[in-house]
Design a protein around this motif. Structure first.
Motif, PDB file in Angstrom:
ATOM      1  N   TRP A   3      42.864  47.049  29.253  1.00 54.71           N
ATOM      2  CA  TRP A   3      43.034  45.715  29.841  1.00 54.71           C
ATOM      3  C   TRP A   3      42.279  44.680  29.020  1.00 54.71           C
ATOM      4  CZ3 TRP A   3      46.780  45.093  33.126  1.00 54.71           C
ATOM      5  CH2 TRP A   3      47.159  46.130  34.000  1.00 54.71           C
ATOM      6  N   GLN A   4      42.947  44.075  28.069  1.00 55.68           N
ATOM      7  CA  GLN A   4      42.335  43.016  27.281  1.00 55.68           C
ATOM      8  C   GLN A   4      43.419  42.065  26.796  1.00 55.68           C
ATOM      9  OE1 GLN A   4      40.533  44.529  23.657  1.00 55.68           O
ATOM     10  NE2 GLN A   4      41.837  46.342  23.718  1.00 55.68           N
ATOM     11  N   PHE A  18      44.461  40.423  32.756  1.00 51.25           N
ATOM     12  CA  PHE A  18      43.363  41.338  32.421  1.00 51.25           C
ATOM     13  C   PHE A  18      42.026  40.880  33.011  1.00 51.25           C
ATOM     14  CE2 PHE A  18      42.747  38.217  29.069  1.00 51.25           C
ATOM     15  CZ  PHE A  18      41.384  38.239  28.791  1.00 51.25           C
ATOM     16  N   VAL A  21      41.855  42.229  36.861  1.00 49.31           N
ATOM     17  CA  VAL A  21      42.020  43.651  37.160  1.00 49.31           C
ATOM     18  C   VAL A  21      40.659  44.261  37.454  1.00 49.31           C
ATOM     19  CG1 VAL A  21      42.718  45.897  36.248  1.00 49.31           C
ATOM     20  CG2 VAL A  21      44.055  43.860  35.699  1.00 49.31           C
ATOM     21  N   GLU A  23      39.108  48.092  37.917  1.00 47.01           N
ATOM     22  CA  GLU A  23      39.324  49.534  37.910  1.00 47.01           C
ATOM     23  C   GLU A  23      38.592  50.142  39.096  1.00 47.01           C
ATOM     24  OE1 GLU A  23      38.343  51.077  34.078  1.00 47.01           O
ATOM     25  OE2 GLU A  23      39.952  49.959  33.077  1.00 47.01           O
ATOM     26  N   ASP A  60      49.961  53.449  30.073  1.00 44.17           N
ATOM     27  CA  ASP A  60      48.949  52.658  29.365  1.00 44.17           C
ATOM     28  C   ASP A  60      49.588  51.618  28.448  1.00 44.17           C
ATOM     29  OD1 ASP A  60      46.968  54.013  30.643  1.00 44.17           O
ATOM     30  OD2 ASP A  60      46.325  55.203  28.914  1.00 44.17           O
ATOM     31  N   ARG A  63      50.583  48.806  30.711  1.00 47.39           N
ATOM     32  CA  ARG A  63      49.366  48.052  31.059  1.00 47.39           C
ATOM     33  C   ARG A  63      49.001  47.072  29.951  1.00 47.39           C
ATOM     34  NH1 ARG A  63      47.774  53.206  33.261  1.00 47.39           N
ATOM     35  NH2 ARG A  63      46.931  53.084  35.390  1.00 47.39           N
ATOM     36  N   LYS A  64      49.006  47.571  28.728  1.00 43.84           N
ATOM     37  CA  LYS A  64      48.649  46.720  27.575  1.00 43.84           C
ATOM     38  C   LYS A  64      49.548  45.491  27.526  1.00 43.84           C
ATOM     39  CE  LYS A  64      50.200  47.616  23.482  1.00 43.84           C
ATOM     40  NZ  LYS A  64      50.534  48.258  22.178  1.00 43.84           N
ATOM     41  N   SER A  67      48.738  42.789  30.259  1.00 45.06           N
ATOM     42  CA  SER A  67      47.393  42.216  30.260  1.00 45.06           C
ATOM     43  C   SER A  67      47.336  40.714  30.051  1.00 45.06           C
ATOM     44  CB  SER A  67      46.538  42.898  29.180  1.00 45.06           C
ATOM     45  OG  SER A  67      46.329  44.258  29.475  1.00 45.06           O
ATOM     46  N   ASN A  68      48.201  40.193  29.210  1.00 44.92           N
ATOM     47  CA  ASN A  68      48.055  38.811  28.757  1.00 44.92           C
ATOM     48  C   ASN A  68      48.854  37.802  29.571  1.00 44.92           C
ATOM     49  OD1 ASN A  68      46.367  37.656  26.784  1.00 44.92           O
ATOM     50  ND2 ASN A  68      48.124  37.095  25.532  1.00 44.92           N
ATOM     51  N   ASP A  80      43.273  48.872  39.770  1.00 40.10           N
ATOM     52  CA  ASP A  80      43.865  49.936  38.956  1.00 40.10           C
ATOM     53  C   ASP A  80      43.164  51.256  39.247  1.00 40.10           C
ATOM     54  OD1 ASP A  80      44.948  51.595  37.056  1.00 40.10           O
ATOM     55  OD2 ASP A  80      44.482  50.315  35.343  1.00 40.10           O
TER      56      ASP A  80
END
Length: 304
Positions: A3-4, A18, A21, A23, A60, A63-64, A67-68, A80
């Motif tokens: 998450w970035q 991101f 979120v 975790e 994943d 997710r990436k 993120s933005n 998450d």
């Protein structure tokens, strides 16, 4: 770190997904209307269905690509809970694990979001919804080229193509299957759909001038159920925009204005409690096109 994204500032007006979120592993920390995310990093069902494996690596990557996106709602919160994997090829146990986690999330008032994985996620996700709402009539909207109502093979068991057959064994099924392709389903599967009472709209019927009829079919389902679960199989889309799937479609639909109109119409329903995307296969994707599209479809719900 998955998450970035681009950091423009701490003020809420600058926020991207991101930054919102959290975790988690404690279901007691879920608040009403939180989006609760599980990754279903599983493609054992695809393997059993003789498809191209690789979807287990998708959560994943999606997710990436989520993120933005900008946050548009002031109270947006995404929790998450990580990925579920399939141990020892035991798909049935893995489906039960996801169902239990989804049930916990929904029972706390959260909104269930699952990133597949193969479309064997359908039976697992639905089972979690049913566990959370045992006395409610559950509606399912399946955006898919396939009915996924194949009877399990002896010695093979459940697969990515058996979800709706499994659901139908537990009682009356209330489902609407959108973008069904004639060349992707045998007459047996159409017959099974009719026997089970599975309603459907062919891909050929999804054009702009026909939207009033499409809306009506959606509303008919929404009106007859108490809660709604939406599942999107990414192989419903044309191979040019979704190359990274188990079974790519040269004549699949596009995420065009027609699609976005009826998709957003579904997402606006107050009865919607669960949504998943399935069959993203990073092994065959090109420039993350399929994963990015899946992320965009998920993000539409996050913005409603």
């Amino acid at each position: 770190m998955i998450w970035q994204g681009r950091f423009d500032g701490e003020e809420p007006l600058f926020h991207r997904v991101f930054q919102r979120v959290r975790e988690e592993n404690n279901y007691d920390n879920i608040s009403t209307d939180d989006f609760v995310l599980h990754g279903f990093a599983v493609d054992e069902g695809v393997k059993r269905n003789k498809g191209r494996v690789g979807a287990k690596d998708a959560p994943d990557v999606i997710r990436k690509n989520m993120s933005n996106f900008p946050v548009t709602l002031p109270d947006f919160s995404l929790l998450d809970f990580g990925n579920i994997t399939c141990e020892d090829q035991d798909l049935e146990n893995t489906q039960s694990i996801l169902a239990e986690k989804v049930s916990k999330a929904l029972s706390k008032g959260g909104k269930s979001l699952v990133l597949g994985g193969g479309h064997e996620v359908t039976f697992a996700h639905y089972s979690g919804v049913r566990k959370a709402f045992p006395d409610k009539k559950i509606g399912i909207i399946n955006i898919d080229a396939h009915f996924d109502n194949r009877q399990p093979e002896n010695g093979v068991g459940a697969s990515s193509g058996t979800g709706f057959w499994q659901i139908a064994q537990e009682g009356d099924i209330h489902s609407l299957h959108m973008a069904i392709q004639r060349n992707s389903n045998t007459l047996k599967l159409f017959d099974t759909a009719h026997q089970f009472g599975m309603k459907y709209i062919l891909a050929d019927e999804l054009f702009f001038e026909n939207l009033p009829s499409v809306y009506q079919r959606i509303d008919d389902l929404l009106d007859e159920v108490d809660v709604v679960y939406v599942t999107i199989c990414m192989d419903v889309f044309n191979a040019s925009i979704a190359p990274g799937v188990s079974a790519s479609a040269y004549n699949g639909i596009f995420a065009d204005a027609t699609f976005m109109h009826f998709y957003r119409h579904i997402l606006k329903s107050q009865k919607l409690v669960a949504l998943d995307v399935a069959e993203v296969n990073p092994s065959y994707d090109i420039q993350d096109r399929t994963a990015r599209l899946a992320a965009c479809l998920v993000n539409e719900w996050l913005m409603i």
